[in-house]
Scaffold this motif. Structure first.
Motif, mmCIF file in Angstrom:
data_model
loop_
_atom_site.group_PDB
_atom_site.id
_atom_site.type_symbol
_atom_site.label_atom_id
_atom_site.label_comp_id
_atom_site.label_asym_id
_atom_site.label_seq_id
_atom_site.Cartn_x
_atom_site.Cartn_y
_atom_site.Cartn_z
ATOM 1 N N PRO A 186 5.633 15.785 -14.978
ATOM 2 C CA PRO A 186 5.171 16.953 -13.944
ATOM 3 C C PRO A 186 4.543 18.079 -13.885
ATOM 4 O O PRO A 186 5.802 19.042 -13.572
ATOM 5 C CB PRO A 186 5.656 16.547 -12.744
ATOM 6 N N VAL A 187 4.047 18.746 -13.276
ATOM 7 C CA VAL A 187 3.740 20.096 -13.334
ATOM 8 C C VAL A 187 3.838 20.600 -11.623
ATOM 9 O O VAL A 187 4.131 22.096 -11.378
ATOM 10 C CB VAL A 187 2.404 20.573 -14.044
ATOM 11 N N ALA A 188 2.599 20.911 -11.208
ATOM 12 C CA ALA A 188 2.593 21.029 -9.584
ATOM 13 C C ALA A 188 2.511 19.738 -8.849
ATOM 14 O O ALA A 188 2.133 18.050 -9.880
ATOM 15 C CB ALA A 188 1.931 21.888 -9.585
ATOM 16 N N SER A 189 1.490 19.441 -7.173
ATOM 17 C CA SER A 189 1.485 17.779 -7.087
ATOM 18 C C SER A 189 -0.137 17.499 -7.232
ATOM 19 O O SER A 189 0.254 16.241 -7.877
ATOM 20 C CB SER A 189 1.212 18.033 -5.438
ATOM 21 N N GLY A 190 -1.050 18.632 -8.461
ATOM 22 C CA GLY A 190 -1.868 18.339 -8.185
ATOM 23 C C GLY A 190 -2.425 18.066 -9.731
ATOM 24 O O GLY A 190 -3.413 18.462 -10.591
ATOM 25 N N VAL A 191 -1.517 18.844 -10.920
ATOM 26 C CA VAL A 191 -0.997 19.023 -12.553
ATOM 27 C C VAL A 191 -0.040 17.898 -13.238
ATOM 28 O O VAL A 191 0.796 18.251 -12.021
ATOM 29 C CB VAL A 191 -1.319 20.505 -12.416
ATOM 30 N N CYS A 192 -0.681 17.663 -13.879
ATOM 31 C CA CYS A 192 0.647 16.888 -14.902
ATOM 32 C C CYS A 192 -0.145 17.467 -16.286
ATOM 33 O O CYS A 192 -1.089 17.071 -16.406
ATOM 34 C CB CYS A 192 0.647 16.073 -14.291
ATOM 35 N N LEU A 193 1.125 16.644 -16.879
ATOM 36 C CA LEU A 193 0.606 16.797 -18.344
ATOM 37 C C LEU A 193 0.967 15.280 -19.279
ATOM 38 O O LEU A 193 2.174 14.474 -18.780
ATOM 39 C CB LEU A 193 1.952 17.723 -19.738
ATOM 40 N N ARG B 83 0.975 -1.971 -0.434
ATOM 41 C CA ARG B 83 0.087 0.329 -0.381
ATOM 42 C C ARG B 83 1.287 1.173 0.273
ATOM 43 O O ARG B 83 2.314 0.680 0.011
ATOM 44 C CB ARG B 83 -0.850 0.028 1.039
ATOM 45 N N VAL B 84 -0.173 2.489 0.034
ATOM 46 C CA VAL B 84 0.554 3.580 -0.398
ATOM 47 C C VAL B 84 -0.176 4.756 0.123
ATOM 48 O O VAL B 84 -1.615 4.381 -0.013
ATOM 49 C CB VAL B 84 0.781 4.132 -1.525
ATOM 50 N N HIS B 85 0.412 5.508 1.029
ATOM 51 C CA HIS B 85 0.086 7.277 0.891
ATOM 52 C C HIS B 85 -0.990 7.854 -0.045
ATOM 53 O O HIS B 85 0.553 8.414 -0.065
ATOM 54 C CB HIS B 85 0.690 7.403 2.834
ATOM 55 N N SER B 86 -1.765 7.988 0.138
ATOM 56 C CA SER B 86 -2.269 9.243 -0.380
ATOM 57 C C SER B 86 -1.209 10.495 -0.074
ATOM 58 O O SER B 86 -1.608 11.027 -1.112
ATOM 59 C CB SER B 86 -3.520 9.824 -0.222
ATOM 60 N N THR B 87 -0.583 11.297 0.688
ATOM 61 C CA THR B 87 -0.261 12.297 0.335
ATOM 62 C C THR B 87 0.526 12.604 -0.285
ATOM 63 O O THR B 87 1.169 13.284 -0.279
ATOM 64 C CB THR B 87 0.712 12.189 2.283
ATOM 65 N N LEU B 88 1.112 11.430 -0.937
ATOM 66 C CA LEU B 88 2.733 11.020 -1.966
ATOM 67 C C LEU B 88 1.825 11.667 -3.141
ATOM 68 O O LEU B 88 2.130 12.105 -3.776
ATOM 69 C CB LEU B 88 2.822 9.745 -2.324
ATOM 70 N N TYR B 89 0.336 11.909 -3.504
ATOM 71 C CA TYR B 89 -0.200 12.260 -4.326
ATOM 72 C C TYR B 89 -0.635 13.283 -4.506
ATOM 73 O O TYR B 89 -1.126 14.373 -5.103
ATOM 74 C CB TYR B 89 -1.368 11.852 -4.751
ATOM 75 N N THR B 90 -0.805 15.069 -3.150
ATOM 76 C CA THR B 90 -0.814 15.272 -2.643
ATOM 77 C C THR B 90 -0.752 17.107 -1.784
ATOM 78 O O THR B 90 -0.660 17.973 -2.066
ATOM 79 C CB THR B 90 -2.608 15.196 -1.640
ATOM 80 N N ASP B 91 0.580 16.468 -1.616
ATOM 81 C CA ASP B 91 1.509 17.093 -0.666
ATOM 82 C C ASP B 91 2.344 18.407 -1.290
ATOM 83 O O ASP B 91 2.941 17.017 -2.501
ATOM 84 C CB ASP B 91 2.281 16.395 0.279
ATOM 85 N N GLU B 92 2.426 18.838 -1.729
ATOM 86 C CA GLU B 92 3.527 19.578 -2.305
ATOM 87 C C GLU B 92 5.026 19.665 -1.719
ATOM 88 O O GLU B 92 5.627 19.615 -2.715
ATOM 89 C CB GLU B 92 3.124 21.330 -2.045
ATOM 90 N N ARG B 93 5.282 19.295 -0.450
ATOM 91 C CA ARG B 93 6.567 18.863 0.125
ATOM 92 C C ARG B 93 7.037 17.723 -0.643
ATOM 93 O O ARG B 93 7.451 17.393 -0.961
ATOM 94 C CB ARG B 93 6.303 19.316 1.264
ATOM 95 N N VAL B 94 5.949 16.571 -0.830
ATOM 96 C CA VAL B 94 6.604 15.474 -1.384
ATOM 97 C C VAL B 94 7.182 15.946 -3.103
ATOM 98 O O VAL B 94 7.846 15.492 -3.427
ATOM 99 C CB VAL B 94 5.036 14.576 -1.333
ATOM 100 N N PHE B 95 6.401 15.962 -3.223
ATOM 101 C CA PHE B 95 6.791 16.771 -4.907
ATOM 102 C C PHE B 95 7.866 18.083 -4.732
ATOM 103 O O PHE B 95 8.673 17.718 -6.436
ATOM 104 C CB PHE B 95 5.392 18.204 -5.388
#
Lengths: 421, 162
Positions: free
Chosen positions: A318-325, A21-33
Motif C-alpha cells: 500500500p502507498v496511499a488510499s489510491g496507489v499500491c504496488l 457487501r462493503v462500502h466504497s469508502t473503504l477504498y477511497t478514504d485516507e482516514r481508512v488508510f
C-alpha cells in the motif's frame, strides 16, 4: 456517510462491511488508510521477505511495512532481524541500497554505526556524546518469525504467535515449498514493482477472484492456449476449480481439480522435465509426489500482503488510499535442473508485471474501479455463491471457482482487525 | 565505417518503427521484425539478459507473436483504447558489424496519453538499442532492448509496443 461515524470518533467499520457487501469508502478514504496502516500493518503480522533473499551473514534487503521503511538483515548467528530504516540520532535513512551485504550499518549523515542487530557500536567524535549506547539502538520490530523460510514481522509486542496468524494457511505455504523436491524455494530473481493506481485491497481481492477471468482476460485466452482454459475459462457447469476461504483472511483459487496429468499446471506435456518428476517421486514417495505433480502449486493470498501466485511470490504494497504496488518475483525451486527454473522465469514474465499478458489488464480494470468509486461511491456486492458454499471438517469454506467466497473471507478478517469487538 | 546513405537508411527505419509503434499498427510493426527477434525491457540497470533475474518484458520471436496477437484481438483492456503516443528519437549512434548487421543506440522519450482508466500523460525516457540486418535488401530488426530510465520502478502499465 453513516449516522454513527464522525471524524472525531473515527469510522465504525461494522457499518461499512457486512457479509454481503462493503462500502466504497473503504477504498477511497485516507482516514481508512491511516487506520489500516496502524491496525493491519503495525499491529498485525506482515510478510517481509524470504530467508533465501538474505542467505549469508550481513545480507540485507530493504522493504516497506505499510509506510514504514525497514530492512531485513541476517546476523552472524543466523538470526534475521527486521529493523526500522531510520538512524536513532537524527532520523536519516541508514540502509540506502535496495539489497546488499554489510558488516555494519553506518549513517551517512553523522557516521553513527550499528551492528547487524541494530545495536549502536560507534559514535564519531565521542567526546561530545554523553548518552548510553544501549539506549540508542535502531528500532527493531517487536516480533519476527518465519515459516518455511517466509519471514513475517510486526511492530506489536502483543501480537499472537505467527502460527496463530497463519492458522490453516500453513498448508498453503507447505504446498508452495513442496513444489521443490527438497522442500525449499529460492527468491533470487529480483522484484518487479508494478504500480496500480487503485486501493491496495483490490490486489488480494482480484488475485483470488475466479469470476473475472473470462471478462478481463479474453485477449489472453484468444491469443494463446494455456492451462487456464480449463481451470477458469469454461462455462459455469464445466468448471471444476474451486474458490476457498481458509479462515483468517487467507483465501485461494483451487485449480487442482481441473488437472488430470502431471505438469498440466506448468503448461507442458507430461513427458517434459523428467528429472524433476523423478526427483519429486523420490522425495515424497509415489503417491504424494505424483499427486503434487498433477495438482500444481497454490494460487492463494496470505492476509494481508502475500500472494502465493502459483510459481510466483507477490507482495502487495500500500502507498496511499489510491496507489499500491503489485511486486513480484519468480518462485525458484531448489533441487531442480536449471530448465525448470528457466521455465518459471519465462512464465513469470508472461503473467505478471506492467507488460504481462495478464496483469496489465487487471491493472487497468482496477484503476477503472478506483476511478468509479472516487465520487460519492456506493456499495459493492459480495454475495455471489453464498448459498452454495460447503464447509469441511477443518472449517475451510469451498465453493464454485466463480463465487465470491475468497472476497468474503478477506473482508471477514479485515472487519475483525479493523472493528475489534 | 558507416556511410551517409547507410545512416539515412537506418534512421528512416528507426523513424518508421517509431511511427508504427506510436500509432499502434501492431501487424505493420511486426513486419519490421526478423525471425530471430528478441524484444527486451530489463528491470534494472546492468541486467544480464541471460541471467535468472526477472525482466519487465523478455520476448523471443514466439512470445512476441503472441503479444501482437493479443493486441490484435481488440479486447486487450490495457490498450482499450490504444494509448496515443509520440516518441522522439535522438543521439543516434550506429556501429557496423559484420554480415550487413548494425547495432544502433539512441535516446528516446515517449509521450503516452493514456485513456484506459483515467486521462493521463505518462513520459517514458529510455536508452534504446536496436540490432539490425539487411534481409533481401530490406532492413529488419533482430533485437530491440529498451533500457527505461526508471526500470527499477515503480513502473505503471506498459502494454503498448515500446
Amino acid at each position: 456517510m453513516t449516522e454513527h461515524s464522525s471524524e472525531a470518533e473515527g469510522f465504525d467499520y461494522n457499518d461499512l462491511i457486512s457479509n454481503e457487501r462493503v462500502h466504497s469508502t473503504l477504498y477511497t478514504d485516507e482516514r481508512v488508510f491511516e487506520d489500516e496502516m496502524d491496525r493491519i500493518y503495525r499491529k498485525g503480522w506482515v510478510f517481509v521477505c524470504h530467508d533465501s533473499e538474505v542467505p549469508n551473514a550481513g545480507d540485507f534487503v530493504r522493504r516497506n511495512i505499510g509506510r514504514e521503511p525497514v530492512f531485513a538483515i541476517r546476523s552472524r548467528d543466523g538470526e534475521i532481524s527486521v529493523i526500522v530504516n531510520r538512524c536513532a540520532h537524527r532520523g536519516n535513512i541508514i540502509c540506502q541500497e535496495d539489497k546488499g551485504t554489510a558488516r555494519a550499518l553506518v549513517c551517512q549523515y553523522h557516521g553513527w554505526a550499528y551492528d547487524t542487530k541494530g545495536a549502536l557500536v560507534d559514535v564519531p567524535y565521542p567526546g561530545g556524546f554523553k548518552g548510553d549506547f544501549s539506549c540508542h539502538g535502531l528500532q527493531r520490530l517487536a516480533k519476527v518469525d518465519a515459516y518455511q523460510g517466509f519471514v513475517f514481522a510486526t511492530f506489536n509486542e502483543d501480537a499472537p504467535p505467527l502460527l496463530e496468524h497463519l492458522g490453516r494457511a500453513t498448508e498453503l505455504i507447505d504446498r508452495a515449498v513442496e513444489m521443490s523436491p527438497v522442500g525449499r524455494i529460492r527468491l533470487s530473481g529480483g522484484w518487479v514493482k508494478h504500480q496500480f493506481n487503485c486501493n491496495w485491497k483490490m490486489l488480494p481481492e482480484n488475485d483470488t477472484d475466479g469470476y473475472h477471468v473470462n471478462f478481463v482476460h479474453p485477449s489472453f485466452a484468444q491469443a494463446i492456449r494455456s492451462n487456464y482454459d480449463d481451470a477458469v475459462l469454461h462455462d459455469e457447469e464445466t468448471l471444476k476449480s474451486q474458490s476457498k476461504d481458509w479462515g483468517g483472511g487467507h483465501t485461494e483459487l483451487f485449480f487442482s481439480p481441473t488437472y488430470s496429468k502431471p505438469l498440466e499446471w506448468f503448461g507442458c506435456s507430461e513427458d517434459r522435465h523428467s528429472s524433476y518428476q523423478e526427483a519429486m517421486i523420490k522425495a515424497y514417495g509415489k503417491k504424494k509426489g505424483a499427486g503434487i505433480l498433477v495438482d500444481g502449486p497454490p494460487h492463494a493470498v496470505i492476509f494481508p500482503n502475500l500472494f502465493l501466485g502459483e510459481m510466483n511470490i507477490v507482495r502487495f504494497e500500500p502507498v496511499a488510499s489510491g496507489v499500491c504496488l503489485h511486486t513480484h518475483t519468480p518462485m525458484y525451486l531448489e533441487g531442480v535442473d536449471d530448465d525448470v527454473n528457466k521455465r518459471i522465469l519465462r512464465q513469470s514474465e508472461g503473467a505478471l508485471g506492467p507488460s504481462a499478458f495478464l496483469l496489465a489488464d487487471d491493472c487497468v480494470i482496477a484503476e477503472r474501479a478506483q476511478a468509479a468509486l472516487t465520487g460519492e461511491g456506493g456499495w459493492l456486492d459480495l454475495s455471489r455463491g453464498a448459498e452454495r458454499e460447503e464447509v469441511d471438517d477443518r472449517g475451510v469454506i469451498t465453493s464454485h471457482v466463480t463465487d465470491e467466497t475468497p472476497n468474503r473471507g478477506f473482508w471477514r478478517r479485515y472487519k475483525e482487525v479493523m472493528a475489534p469487538s | 565505417m558507416v556511410l551517409p546513405e547507410e545512416r539515412a537508411e537506418i534512421e528512416a527505419f528507426l523513424f518508421k518503427e517509431a511511427r508504427l509503434a506510436d500509432e499502434s499498427q501492431y501487424s505493420e510493426w511486426e513486419g519490421l521484425v526478423a525471425d530471430d527477434m528478441h524484444y527486451w525491457v530489463p528491470s534494472f540497470e546492468g541486467q544480464d539478459r541471460e541471467s535468472e533475474q526477472v525482466s519487465i518484458l523478455n520476448d523471443n520471436r514466439t512470445r512476441l507473436a503472441t503479444r501482437i496477437r493479443q493486441l490484435n484481438t481488440g479486447v486487450r483492456h490495457a490498450q482499450l483504447p490504444p494509448s496515443r503516443m509520440r516518441r522522439v528519437i535522438s543521439n543516434i549512434e550506429i556501429k557496423a558489424l559484420e554480415n550487413d548487421e548494425y547495432v544502433v543506440g539512441s535516446n528516446v522519450v515517449i509521450y503516452e496519453y493514456r485513456r484506459q482508466a483515467k486521462d493521463e500523460l505518462e513520459v517514458w525516457p529510455a536508452r534504446v538499442e536496436h540490432m539490425l540486418r539487411r534481409v533481401n535488401g530490406e532492413i529488419k530488426m533482430f533485437s530491440k532492448s529498451i533500457f527505461l530510465l526508471g526500470s527499477e520502478g515503480p513502473v505503471r502499465g506498459l502494454s503498448f509496443l515500446i
